[in-house]
Design a protein around this motif. Structure first.
Motif, PDB file in Angstrom:
ATOM      1  N   MET A   1    -125.370 -62.222  39.850  1.00 43.04           N
ATOM      2  CA  MET A   1    -124.742 -61.098  40.789  1.00 43.04           C
ATOM      3  C   MET A   1    -124.284 -62.075  41.416  1.00 43.04           C
ATOM      4  N   ASN A   2    -125.339 -63.318  42.226  1.00 44.86           N
ATOM      5  CA  ASN A   2    -124.601 -64.382  43.254  1.00 44.86           C
ATOM      6  C   ASN A   2    -123.473 -64.947  42.858  1.00 44.86           C
ATOM      7  N   ALA A   3    -123.511 -65.138  41.772  1.00 44.08           N
ATOM      8  CA  ALA A   3    -121.685 -65.394  40.984  1.00 44.08           C
ATOM      9  C   ALA A   3    -120.920 -64.681  40.772  1.00 44.08           C
ATOM     10  N   SER A   4    -121.081 -63.299  40.714  1.00 44.97           N
ATOM     11  CA  SER A   4    -119.588 -62.262  40.874  1.00 44.97           C
ATOM     12  C   SER A   4    -119.372 -62.153  42.030  1.00 44.97           C
ATOM     13  N   LEU A   5    -120.747 -62.381  43.370  1.00 47.05           N
ATOM     14  CA  LEU A   5    -119.876 -61.943  44.097  1.00 47.05           C
ATOM     15  C   LEU A   5    -118.601 -63.109  44.938  1.00 47.05           C
ATOM     16  N   ARG A   6    -119.038 -63.950  44.374  1.00 42.50           N
ATOM     17  CA  ARG A   6    -118.406 -65.503  45.216  1.00 42.50           C
ATOM     18  C   ARG A   6    -116.942 -64.890  44.342  1.00 42.50           C
ATOM     19  N   LEU A   7    -117.117 -65.026  43.215  1.00 43.79           N
ATOM     20  CA  LEU A   7    -116.185 -64.835  42.193  1.00 43.79           C
ATOM     21  C   LEU A   7    -114.594 -63.637  42.854  1.00 43.79           C
ATOM     22  N   SER A   8    -115.219 -62.492  43.428  1.00 46.49           N
ATOM     23  CA  SER A   8    -115.034 -61.050  43.527  1.00 46.49           C
ATOM     24  C   SER A   8    -114.781 -61.660  45.029  1.00 46.49           C
ATOM     25  N   LEU A   9    -114.898 -62.284  46.177  1.00 52.83           N
ATOM     26  CA  LEU A   9    -114.848 -62.566  47.132  1.00 52.83           C
ATOM     27  C   LEU A   9    -113.342 -63.794  47.337  1.00 52.83           C
ATOM     28  N   SER A  10    -113.915 -64.885  46.759  1.00 54.15           N
ATOM     29  CA  SER A  10    -112.882 -65.776  46.603  1.00 54.15           C
ATOM     30  C   SER A  10    -111.347 -65.127  46.188  1.00 54.15           C
ATOM     31  N   VAL A 296    -107.072 -55.063  36.614  1.00 57.68           N
ATOM     32  CA  VAL A 296    -107.657 -55.821  35.850  1.00 57.68           C
ATOM     33  C   VAL A 296    -106.854 -55.966  34.376  1.00 57.68           C
ATOM     34  N   ALA A 297    -105.911 -55.390  34.829  1.00 63.75           N
ATOM     35  CA  ALA A 297    -104.802 -55.185  33.195  1.00 63.75           C
ATOM     36  C   ALA A 297    -104.116 -56.779  33.457  1.00 63.75           C
ATOM     37  N   GLN A 298    -104.360 -57.345  34.618  1.00 63.28           N
ATOM     38  CA  GLN A 298    -103.398 -58.330  35.034  1.00 63.28           C
ATOM     39  C   GLN A 298    -104.790 -59.816  34.235  1.00 63.28           C
ATOM     40  N   ARG A 299    -105.861 -59.777  34.956  1.00 63.10           N
ATOM     41  CA  ARG A 299    -106.422 -60.557  34.827  1.00 63.10           C
ATOM     42  C   ARG A 299    -107.247 -60.090  33.754  1.00 63.10           C
ATOM     43  N   ALA A 300    -106.945 -59.602  32.260  1.00 59.73           N
ATOM     44  CA  ALA A 300    -107.304 -59.902  31.279  1.00 59.73           C
ATOM     45  C   ALA A 300    -107.723 -61.184  30.562  1.00 59.73           C
ATOM     46  N   ARG A 301    -107.125 -62.085  30.977  1.00 66.61           N
ATOM     47  CA  ARG A 301    -107.106 -63.712  30.355  1.00 66.61           C
ATOM     48  C   ARG A 301    -108.392 -63.529  31.168  1.00 66.61           C
ATOM     49  N   GLU A 302    -108.409 -64.218  32.482  1.00 68.62           N
ATOM     50  CA  GLU A 302    -109.584 -64.484  33.171  1.00 68.62           C
ATOM     51  C   GLU A 302    -110.156 -64.260  32.963  1.00 68.62           C
ATOM     52  N   ASN A 303    -110.483 -63.078  33.541  1.00 68.14           N
ATOM     53  CA  ASN A 303    -112.194 -62.006  32.305  1.00 68.14           C
ATOM     54  C   ASN A 303    -112.445 -62.558  31.324  1.00 68.14           C
ATOM     55  N   LEU A 305    -111.844 -65.209  29.776  1.00 70.58           N
ATOM     56  CA  LEU A 305    -112.807 -66.771  30.040  1.00 70.58           C
ATOM     57  C   LEU A 305    -113.914 -66.775  30.363  1.00 70.58           C
ATOM     58  N   LEU A 306    -114.057 -66.121  31.197  1.00 71.18           N
ATOM     59  CA  LEU A 306    -115.229 -65.642  32.573  1.00 71.18           C
ATOM     60  C   LEU A 306    -116.506 -65.462  30.889  1.00 71.18           C
ATOM     61  N   ARG A 307    -115.660 -64.476  29.817  1.00 75.44           N
ATOM     62  CA  ARG A 307    -116.825 -63.721  28.991  1.00 75.44           C
ATOM     63  C   ARG A 307    -116.988 -65.100  28.422  1.00 75.44           C
ATOM     64  N   ALA A 308    -115.731 -65.736  27.791  1.00 77.10           N
ATOM     65  CA  ALA A 308    -116.397 -67.016  27.226  1.00 77.10           C
ATOM     66  C   ALA A 308    -117.293 -68.012  27.288  1.00 77.10           C
ATOM     67  N   LEU A 309    -117.313 -68.388  28.499  1.00 78.06           N
ATOM     68  CA  LEU A 309    -118.013 -69.344  29.418  1.00 78.06           C
ATOM     69  C   LEU A 309    -119.534 -68.822  29.163  1.00 78.06           C
ATOM     70  N   GLY A 310    -119.481 -66.890  29.248  1.00 76.02           N
ATOM     71  CA  GLY A 310    -121.070 -66.863  29.281  1.00 76.02           C
ATOM     72  C   GLY A 310    -121.001 -65.775  30.225  1.00 76.02           C
ATOM     73  N   ALA A 311    -120.377 -65.256  31.038  1.00 77.93           N
ATOM     74  CA  ALA A 311    -120.330 -63.942  32.169  1.00 77.93           C
ATOM     75  C   ALA A 311    -120.848 -62.933  30.938  1.00 77.93           C
ATOM     76  N   SER A 312    -121.302 -62.017  31.122  1.00 82.02           N
ATOM     77  CA  SER A 312    -121.877 -60.525  30.322  1.00 82.02           C
ATOM     78  C   SER A 312    -121.022 -59.926  30.701  1.00 82.02           C
ATOM     79  N   ARG A 313    -120.893 -57.893  30.542  1.00 80.51           N
ATOM     80  CA  ARG A 313    -120.372 -57.399  30.660  1.00 80.51           C
ATOM     81  C   ARG A 313    -120.170 -57.038  32.118  1.00 80.51           C
ATOM     82  N   ARG A 314    -121.853 -56.363  32.425  1.00 79.52           N
ATOM     83  CA  ARG A 314    -121.711 -56.623  33.256  1.00 79.52           C
ATOM     84  C   ARG A 314    -121.185 -57.363  34.903  1.00 79.52           C
ATOM     85  N   GLN A 315    -121.544 -58.773  34.338  1.00 78.50           N
ATOM     86  CA  GLN A 315    -120.987 -59.025  35.570  1.00 78.50           C
ATOM     87  C   GLN A 315    -119.556 -58.810  36.099  1.00 78.50           C
ATOM     88  N   VAL A 316    -118.918 -58.783  34.660  1.00 82.82           N
ATOM     89  CA  VAL A 316    -117.324 -59.262  34.863  1.00 82.82           C
ATOM     90  C   VAL A 316    -116.869 -57.452  35.397  1.00 82.82           C
TER      91      VAL A 316
END
Length: 853
Positions: A1-10, A296-303, A305-316
């Protein structure tokens, strides 16, 4: 969740401008809601304090025990009490002072000859109570009335009418009385009790002009000796009071007055504003959802990549919701502060426009703080939840693909579901307004219709944009064609963007159609029921005004230009146990000046113990000519009347008619509400009207109008209502504009490379600006067309539902000119919303745009 929070705020810090429209939408909606709640709390507290201060010296009120309340009225009419009770009450141990309280209708005429007040709030007159603690009014200037014809008026009324101490004017009671102002008074420290006007007279004048005769009072006010509580005083008074008379504490009386203001004004006023707050927040929902869907549509590739790096659906998904929560909390907090500022501004503005906002600090309750914050956060998070869920479902392999604009929305399941909902909505609505009249069914059908329009939006957007944009190919060439194709590119996005404007336009259209229908209904009523040549009336509505003198009709009847003059008075009684309004008039003259439809029986045979009723009431109560009806009047007397006539129509004549002779023993302050005049043969309208005006001038100068003028003036308040509605709905339209502008701005960011290529192959800056503007206009035109269609349908539903719930026949009317203006404003709003995105697109650097990924 901390990682999700940091990503969101940035992400928020890096793309603040993406959420500017969302922030403003939430801010405006919450500010309107918070301002309404704070203003309502402050007004209630102010009136509580004002009534408390004004009646602080009154420990008990003696009054009639029973009230007769007619449909549509919250305050009933009570039996007067005999003034000789004053001596009985004064002899009760613990009573320090006692005074009769005589109140009735009395409307002052200002220095310009125009009546003061009468536009809703009551215009009161009463006896000036000499005991300062028992009198809710305080003498601020001058002296109390000592002789017949002297009066004290509240200071706000005097200022409004341009009157000062020493001026002589007319007081309509409704018989005109010449009075001289000898004092100015305040109420609870204010210039008046809201917009209510008050004229204080001597007791003898009050009994002469405001009651049927001496010896009657509205109530008796009592002050206790020191050490005697209010409840103790009431307990001592109750045993000495006759049957039908009661005593209540002064606190209970003050609370009833506050509740009266709350029920008749504050509740309606705040509910009215809360409805528009809801509309604004509903419109904001579309704009917020669309913004997050695009992001969300514009960040499809970014999301991905996050999934490919191990982020779960819930985290995204959480990362997106954290962004929404951050925007929601900051915008709601800012909106709450803005709402408090709005309430403070209105508190300063209201006295300037004639509404005495009670003095004192703003009252901010816990509910007024918490509710707007919670609503703002929930609206924002709820709107962002579906896009967040979609973001969480992004597949990791999507990082290897080019991101395309979402073109979903026009699917077969959506079309089937939307069509089914629309069919169900029409069926439920038609059942509720035609087959089995029901406001609940009609309202449920209207809600289903709104949902169906939203579901079908993406399905209909393609066809609608093609039709609306077809002239652009011929008028604007390639630029117009590109604008149309851009609007067609994502049906779901186009529908969501237009949906916000559609809701705003639908509500505007709904009120426009309903207002036009009310006007048509009034015109139909007057044209169908009023058979006279001119109408004499006082310009008032609600509880305001003093009515017309009953002496005016006989005076007009003596004119050679007049064939018939009949006044319609108003009485109140319980008819077979139900409170009903009675029309007090000459039934024979009534039939000559009003169209009563088919009449069964003899209107001329009513006498002092007969009654005439409408066919609808007769059927409802299973009565016919010759049957008996039991009437109980406000003086407590019960009498059996015989139904001697049944007539067809009741719009202006009312449902129950009795003669003046039948009403005379039970009347209090006698007044006519309307006077109809039919001219003699050969008398022109101009000559007849001039003759009537000359006589009417001697009776307080009421308004004399032709039939058409009377119909127009009767519907005059509708335009005022529509003006207020349009002003409030401007907020919803503004939020819709922000949504269109935000969507276009995000779309330009999405199409940066494409726009750079267009510039590279020769498109000029002006052509690029025009392309974006026309795209905005097409989206707005789609939303406006849908809103007009939905609004007209809902307007028809409201008119037909009102027709079924009312005894009067409502007429449905579509105002083409007004709806055309609404359409033009909607399209112009689209053009305005496209200006800033168009300028931003035109400023793109061509080479950088082409190099954009």
């Amino acid at each position: 969740m901390n990682a999700s929070l940091r990503l969101s705020l940035s992400s928020l810090r890096a793309h603040r401008r993406r959420f500017a429209g969302t922030f403003l939408a939430v801010f405006l909606g919450v500010a309107f809601l918070a301002g309404t709640l704070v203003m309502g709390d402050t007004l209630r507290a102010g009136f509580d304090s004002m009534f408390g201060n004004a009646t602080a010296g009154t420990d008990a009120v003696v009054r009639g025990a029973d009230a007769i309340t007619t449909p549509g009225e919250s305050q009933g009419v009570r039996q007067p009490v005999p003034t000789d009770l004053v001596d009985t009450v004064a002899a009760v141990p613990g009573v320090a002072a006692v005074a009769p309280d005589i109140q009735g209708a009395g409307q002052l005429v200002g220095s310009d000859g125009e009546p003061i007040g009468g536009q809703g709030p009551p215009t009161l007159a009463g006896n000036w109570i000499t005991d300062a603690k028992l009198n809710p009014y305080r003498l601020a200037q001058g002296r109390a009335p000592a002789r017949s014809g002297e009066v004290v008026v509240n200071r706000g009324t005097a200022e409004k009418g341009g009157l000062t101490i020493g001026d002589t004017t007319t007081l309509r009671t409704p018989d005109p009385v010449r009075v001289t102002i000898v004092g100015l008074a305040t109420f609870g420290g204010e210039d008046g009790m809201a917009q209510v006007t008050f004229t204080g007279m001597t007791r003898a004048d009050a009994e002469k002009y405001l009651t049927a005769g001496p010896g009657r009072a509205t109530g008796i006010v009592v002050r206790a000796d020191p050490g005697v509580s209010q409840s103790e005083l009431v307990d001592r008074l109750t045993p000495v009071l006759p049957t039908g008379v009661e005593a209540i504490t002064g606190q209970a009386s003050a609370q009833e007055n506050t509740d009266m203001i709350a029920s008749q004004f504050l509740t309606i006023f705040t509910t009215f504003l809360l409805v528009f707050s809801g509309v604004a927040l509903l419109v904001a929902t579309f704009s917020i959802h669309n913004t997050f869907a695009i992001v969300v549509a514009q960040r499809a590739r970014e999301n991905a990549l996050l999934r490919a790096l191990g982020a779960s659906r819930r985290q995204v998904a959480e990362a997106t919701l954290v962004e929404a929560a951050a925007v929601a909390v900051t915008a709601s907090a800012a909106g709450l502060a803005g709402g408090i500022g709005i309430a403070a501004g209105l508190q300063a503005l209201f006295p300037a426009i004639g509404f005495p906002f009670p003095e004192g600090d703003l009252v901010i309750s816990a509910v007024s703080l918490a509710l707007p914050l919670v609503v703002g956060v929930l609206v924002c998070l709820g709107s962002a939840l579906p896009p967040a869920v979609r973001a969480g479902r992004t597949a990791p392999l999507a990082a290897l693909r080019e991101t395309a604009v979402d073109s979903a929305g026009a699917s077969r399941p959506r079309a089937v579901t939307g069509t089914g909902l629309l069919v169900l909505a029409v069926a439920v609505t038609l059942t509720g307004v035609l087959v089995a009249p029901s406001l609940w069914l009609a309202g449920g059908g209207a809600v289903l219709a709104l949902i169906a329009f939203v579901v079908l939006g993406p399905v209909a957007s393609g066809t609608a944009v093609r039709v609306l944009g077809s002239p652009l190919d011929r008028l604007r060439g390639v630029t117009g064609g590109l604008a149309r194709r851009n609007a067609l590119r994502s049906p779901k996005r186009t529908a969501a963007t237009a949906g916000a404007l559609m809701i705003g336009v639908a509500v505007v259209s709904l009120f426009t159609v309903f207002g036009a229908s009310l006007k048509a209904t009034m015109d139909q009523t007057v044209s169908r029921s009023f058979a006279g040549d001119v109408a004499v009336s006082t310009p008032s509505f609600g509880a305001g005004g003093s009515g017309l003198s009953p002496k005016l009709a006989p005076a007009l009847g003596t004119l050679p230009e007049v064939d018939t003059a009949v006044g319609l008075g108003r009485g109140v009684a319980e008819v077979d146990g139900k409170g009903r309004a009675l029309t007090v008039t000459d039934p024979v003259a009534l039939r000559r000046t009003f169209d009563l439809g088919a009449v069964q029986g003899d209107l001329g045979a009513l006498g002092s113990d007969g009654i005439a009723i409408t066919r609808q009431e007769a059927d409802r109560r299973r009565l016919t000519t010759g049957d008996a009806a039991r009437l109980v009047f406000t003086d407590g007397e019960e009498k059996t009347f015989t139904v001697r006539a049944v007539y067809g129509r009741s719009e202006l004549a009312g449902d129950y008619v009795i003669t003046r002779a039948a009403w005379a023993p039970h009347r209090t302050q006698d007044a006519d509400t309307l006077l109809a005049v039919a001219f003699a043969d050969g008398v022109s309208t101009a000559d007849g009207k001039a003759a009537v005006e000359k006589v009417a001038a001697r009776y307080g100068n009421p308004e004399v109008q032709t039939r058409d003028e009377y119909a127009r003036s009767s519907a005059g308040g509708i335009d005022m209502m529509l003006t207020l509605v349009y002003a409030l709905l401007a907020l919803a339209v503004l939020i819709a504009l922000l949504g269109i502008a935000n969507t276009l701005t995000l779309a330009i960011h999405e199409r940066t490379r494409e726009l750079g290529l267009l510039r590279a192959v020769g498109q000029t800056r002006s052509q690029l600006r025009a392309m974006v503007r026309w795209e905005s206009i097409l989206v707005a035109a789609f939303g406006t067309a849908g809103g007009l269609t939905l609004g007209a349908f809902l307007g028809w539903v409201l008119v037909r539902a009102s027709d079924g719930a009312s005894d009067s026949a409502f007429a449905f009317a579509l105002p083409p000119a007004r709806l055309a203006v609404v359409a033009l404003v909607g399209v112009a709003a689209g053009a305005l919303a496209g200006l800033r995105p168009a300028r931003r697109a035109a400023r793109l650097d061509v080479l950088r745009a082409i190099a954009t990924e």
